[in-house]
Design a protein around this motif. Structure first.
Motif, PDB file in Angstrom:
ATOM      1  N   PHE A   9       0.796  -1.217   0.000  1.00  0.00           N
ATOM      2  CA  PHE A   9       0.000   0.000   0.000  1.00  0.00           C
ATOM      3  C   PHE A   9       0.827   1.265   0.000  1.00  0.00           C
ATOM      4  O   PHE A   9       0.324   2.331  -0.348  1.00  0.00           O
ATOM      5  CB  PHE A   9      -0.932   0.019   1.215  1.00  0.00           C
ATOM      6  CG  PHE A   9      -2.019  -0.991   1.103  1.00  0.00           C
ATOM      7  CD1 PHE A   9      -2.990  -0.869   0.138  1.00  0.00           C
ATOM      8  CD2 PHE A   9      -2.059  -2.089   1.947  1.00  0.00           C
ATOM      9  CE1 PHE A   9      -4.007  -1.800   0.018  1.00  0.00           C
ATOM     10  CE2 PHE A   9      -3.065  -3.027   1.831  1.00  0.00           C
ATOM     11  CZ  PHE A   9      -4.038  -2.880   0.872  1.00  0.00           C
ATOM     12  N   GLN A 147      -5.487  -4.590 -11.091  1.00  0.00           N
ATOM     13  CA  GLN A 147      -4.469  -4.340 -10.068  1.00  0.00           C
ATOM     14  C   GLN A 147      -5.043  -4.475  -8.664  1.00  0.00           C
ATOM     15  O   GLN A 147      -4.452  -5.119  -7.795  1.00  0.00           O
ATOM     16  CB  GLN A 147      -3.856  -2.958 -10.259  1.00  0.00           C
ATOM     17  CG  GLN A 147      -2.677  -2.683  -9.324  1.00  0.00           C
ATOM     18  CD  GLN A 147      -2.107  -1.298  -9.500  1.00  0.00           C
ATOM     19  OE1 GLN A 147      -2.786  -0.314  -9.211  1.00  0.00           O
ATOM     20  NE2 GLN A 147      -0.879  -1.207  -9.985  1.00  0.00           N
ATOM     21  N   ASN A 148      -6.201  -3.872  -8.423  1.00  0.00           N
ATOM     22  CA  ASN A 148      -6.778  -3.938  -7.080  1.00  0.00           C
ATOM     23  C   ASN A 148      -7.152  -5.363  -6.699  1.00  0.00           C
ATOM     24  O   ASN A 148      -6.922  -5.803  -5.568  1.00  0.00           O
ATOM     25  CB  ASN A 148      -8.008  -3.035  -6.985  1.00  0.00           C
ATOM     26  CG  ASN A 148      -7.636  -1.575  -6.908  1.00  0.00           C
ATOM     27  OD1 ASN A 148      -6.458  -1.229  -6.852  1.00  0.00           O
ATOM     28  ND2 ASN A 148      -8.626  -0.706  -6.910  1.00  0.00           N
ATOM     29  N   ARG A 151      -4.020  -7.262  -5.836  1.00  0.00           N
ATOM     30  CA  ARG A 151      -3.435  -6.872  -4.550  1.00  0.00           C
ATOM     31  C   ARG A 151      -4.222  -7.477  -3.391  1.00  0.00           C
ATOM     32  O   ARG A 151      -3.649  -7.943  -2.402  1.00  0.00           O
ATOM     33  CB  ARG A 151      -3.382  -5.342  -4.443  1.00  0.00           C
ATOM     34  CG  ARG A 151      -2.373  -4.723  -5.407  1.00  0.00           C
ATOM     35  CD  ARG A 151      -2.541  -3.243  -5.506  1.00  0.00           C
ATOM     36  NE  ARG A 151      -1.897  -2.538  -4.402  1.00  0.00           N
ATOM     37  CZ  ARG A 151      -2.002  -1.227  -4.214  1.00  0.00           C
ATOM     38  NH1 ARG A 151      -2.734  -0.496  -5.031  1.00  0.00           N
ATOM     39  NH2 ARG A 151      -1.384  -0.643  -3.206  1.00  0.00           N
ATOM     40  N   MET A 152      -5.545  -7.505  -3.498  1.00  0.00           N
ATOM     41  CA  MET A 152      -6.349  -8.140  -2.456  1.00  0.00           C
ATOM     42  C   MET A 152      -6.082  -9.642  -2.398  1.00  0.00           C
ATOM     43  O   MET A 152      -5.958 -10.230  -1.318  1.00  0.00           O
ATOM     44  CB  MET A 152      -7.837  -7.875  -2.696  1.00  0.00           C
ATOM     45  CG  MET A 152      -8.277  -6.456  -2.412  1.00  0.00           C
ATOM     46  SD  MET A 152     -10.070  -6.272  -2.594  1.00  0.00           S
ATOM     47  CE  MET A 152     -10.257  -4.505  -2.292  1.00  0.00           C
ATOM     48  N   SER A 190     -14.047  -4.085   2.850  1.00  0.00           N
ATOM     49  CA  SER A 190     -13.718  -3.490   1.553  1.00  0.00           C
ATOM     50  C   SER A 190     -14.971  -3.066   0.792  1.00  0.00           C
ATOM     51  O   SER A 190     -14.964  -2.065   0.071  1.00  0.00           O
ATOM     52  CB  SER A 190     -12.887  -4.465   0.710  1.00  0.00           C
ATOM     53  OG  SER A 190     -13.669  -5.571   0.280  1.00  0.00           O
ATOM     54  N   ASP A 199     -10.561   3.768   1.816  1.00  0.00           N
ATOM     55  CA  ASP A 199      -9.894   2.998   0.769  1.00  0.00           C
ATOM     56  C   ASP A 199     -10.242   1.515   0.918  1.00  0.00           C
ATOM     57  O   ASP A 199      -9.941   0.911   1.948  1.00  0.00           O
ATOM     58  CB  ASP A 199      -8.382   3.189   0.890  1.00  0.00           C
ATOM     59  CG  ASP A 199      -7.618   2.567  -0.265  1.00  0.00           C
ATOM     60  OD1 ASP A 199      -7.987   1.468  -0.703  1.00  0.00           O
ATOM     61  OD2 ASP A 199      -6.630   3.176  -0.713  1.00  0.00           O
ATOM     62  N   LEU A 201      -8.888  -1.116  -0.388  1.00  0.00           N
ATOM     63  CA  LEU A 201      -7.708  -1.967  -0.227  1.00  0.00           C
ATOM     64  C   LEU A 201      -7.187  -1.924   1.208  1.00  0.00           C
ATOM     65  O   LEU A 201      -6.820  -2.953   1.792  1.00  0.00           O
ATOM     66  CB  LEU A 201      -6.617  -1.533  -1.198  1.00  0.00           C
ATOM     67  CG  LEU A 201      -6.877  -1.845  -2.675  1.00  0.00           C
ATOM     68  CD1 LEU A 201      -5.874  -1.112  -3.539  1.00  0.00           C
ATOM     69  CD2 LEU A 201      -6.831  -3.330  -2.944  1.00  0.00           C
ATOM     70  N   TYR A 204      -9.522  -3.885   3.356  1.00  0.00           N
ATOM     71  CA  TYR A 204      -9.318  -5.326   3.195  1.00  0.00           C
ATOM     72  C   TYR A 204      -8.136  -5.798   4.032  1.00  0.00           C
ATOM     73  O   TYR A 204      -8.211  -6.808   4.745  1.00  0.00           O
ATOM     74  CB  TYR A 204      -9.079  -5.638   1.716  1.00  0.00           C
ATOM     75  CG  TYR A 204      -9.166  -7.093   1.365  1.00  0.00           C
ATOM     76  CD1 TYR A 204     -10.382  -7.668   1.022  1.00  0.00           C
ATOM     77  CD2 TYR A 204      -8.031  -7.907   1.356  1.00  0.00           C
ATOM     78  CE1 TYR A 204     -10.476  -9.015   0.683  1.00  0.00           C
ATOM     79  CE2 TYR A 204      -8.120  -9.250   1.028  1.00  0.00           C
ATOM     80  CZ  TYR A 204      -9.334  -9.798   0.693  1.00  0.00           C
ATOM     81  OH  TYR A 204      -9.420 -11.128   0.372  1.00  0.00           O
TER      82      TYR A 204
END
Length: 324
Positions: A9, A147-148, A151-152, A190, A199, A201, A204
């Motif tokens: 992050f 991308q999100n 990342r999760m 999330s 946010d 992310l 999460y």
């Protein structure tokens, strides 16, 4: 373990500078955004332990809480009680922060780890993404997740062994249920985050972080009690959950989590909660309600469920789909 979180992050100085007062030694109250929270917390604790919940001598309760207090003051020792992140994850997180990295580049890195391959393909074909046709390639899955989503997923893959791979009979017994809650809470937080301008992310990650202290607490109980037993008094369960939250905050700071995510765990349920902490607090409660309902421990018409607003109800129903 520390630096991959910062890479996930980012932060202004690469460290998690906690707000003043967040790491106070006294236990932080459990999240309480909805009616009946105290009862739900106790039911959740009973559901986690199942048949392991037994009468235990008061001296054992005192020993457990004393050891948890010691670990609050030594977060490095607490962090040592859980496994570390898989080696391929930091490399992937660096690539996800590189705008020039293509889906093919990421696919080659994912292919290094068979667990990640399976996770990426499974996630892309989940009800959450609902692809028009089954996704069968790593590159196609990465393009769909974005991308999100990646990342999760990587955060979840990184945290699973932290919570699930446990030694000690009681910790092994509760780990699957703790992980189910961590996943469900992270997803709920999330989904709720945009409603309070937080946010998703970070919400999460905070949802995954807050159960790290809980699994550490069960490791401690294994060491102190040396039996498959968890004290069943309501007072002890409340103290255990509060101490576990403090441990999560301490470990998060030790791992150099972003201050926003670590603070959310500390402030959830408090009057001075940040928007992210509010999303986490409600996500935590919705996750517990969802798991207890699915386990037959709650009825649909109990007050905490009957009084959900429209946004919380949509999130709650989404959790049912995701857990199916």
């Amino acid at each position: 373990m520390k630096n991959w979180i910062t890479r996930l992050f980012g932060s202004s100085d690469g460290k998690a500078a906690m707000p003043e007062g967040v790491l106070a030694p006294s236990p932080v109250p459990a999240s309480a955004p909805m009616p009946g929270t105290d009862d739900i917390e106790y039911m959740f604790c009973r559901w986690l332990a199942g048949p392991a919940l037994q009468d235990v001598p008061p001296a054992a309760e005192t020993l457990i809480m004393g050891e948890l207090a010691r670990l609050e003051a030594t977060p490095g020792a607490a962090a040592d009680l859980v496994p570390r992140v898989p080696a391929v994850i930091p490399q992937l997180l660096r690539s996800l922060r590189d705008d020039s990295a293509s889906a093919a580049d990421l696919a080659r890195q994912v292919a290094q780890d068979v667990v990640l391959v399976a996770e990426v393909i499974r996630e892309a074909n989940s009800p959450y993404y609902r692809p028009t046709a089954p996704v069968r390639t790593i590159e196609g899955a990465i393009m769909l997740l974005g991308q999100n989503g990646m990342r999760m997923l990587l955060a979840r893959v990184a945290f699973r062994p932290v919570i699930s791979a446990q030694s000690g009979r009681l910790a092994r017994l509760v780990a699957p249920n703790v992980w189910r809650h961590a996943e469900t809470c992270a997803l709920a937080a999330s989904l709720l985050a945009p409603q309070v301008n937080a946010d998703p992310l970070e919400a999460y990650l905070a949802g995954l972080l807050q159960d790290v202290g809980l699994i550490v607490a069960f490791r401690v109980i294994d060491q102190v009690c040396q039996a498959d037993a968890l004290p069943q008094s309501e007072t002890f369960c409340a103290q255990l959950m509060a101490a576990a939250r403090v441990l999560s905050v301490r470990i998060g700071a030790h791992w150099e989590f972003p201050a926003t995510a670590t603070s959310a765990v500390a402030l959830a349920g408090r009057g001075d909660a940040t928007p992210l902490a509010r999303a986490l607090a409600q996500g935590d409660q919705l996750a517990k309600l969802r798991l207890l309902l699915d386990a037959g421990q709650l009825a649909e018409d109990v007050p905490p469920l009957a009084t959900l607003d429209a946004g919380a109800r949509r999130c709650f129903e989404k959790l049912r789909v995701e857990q199916a």
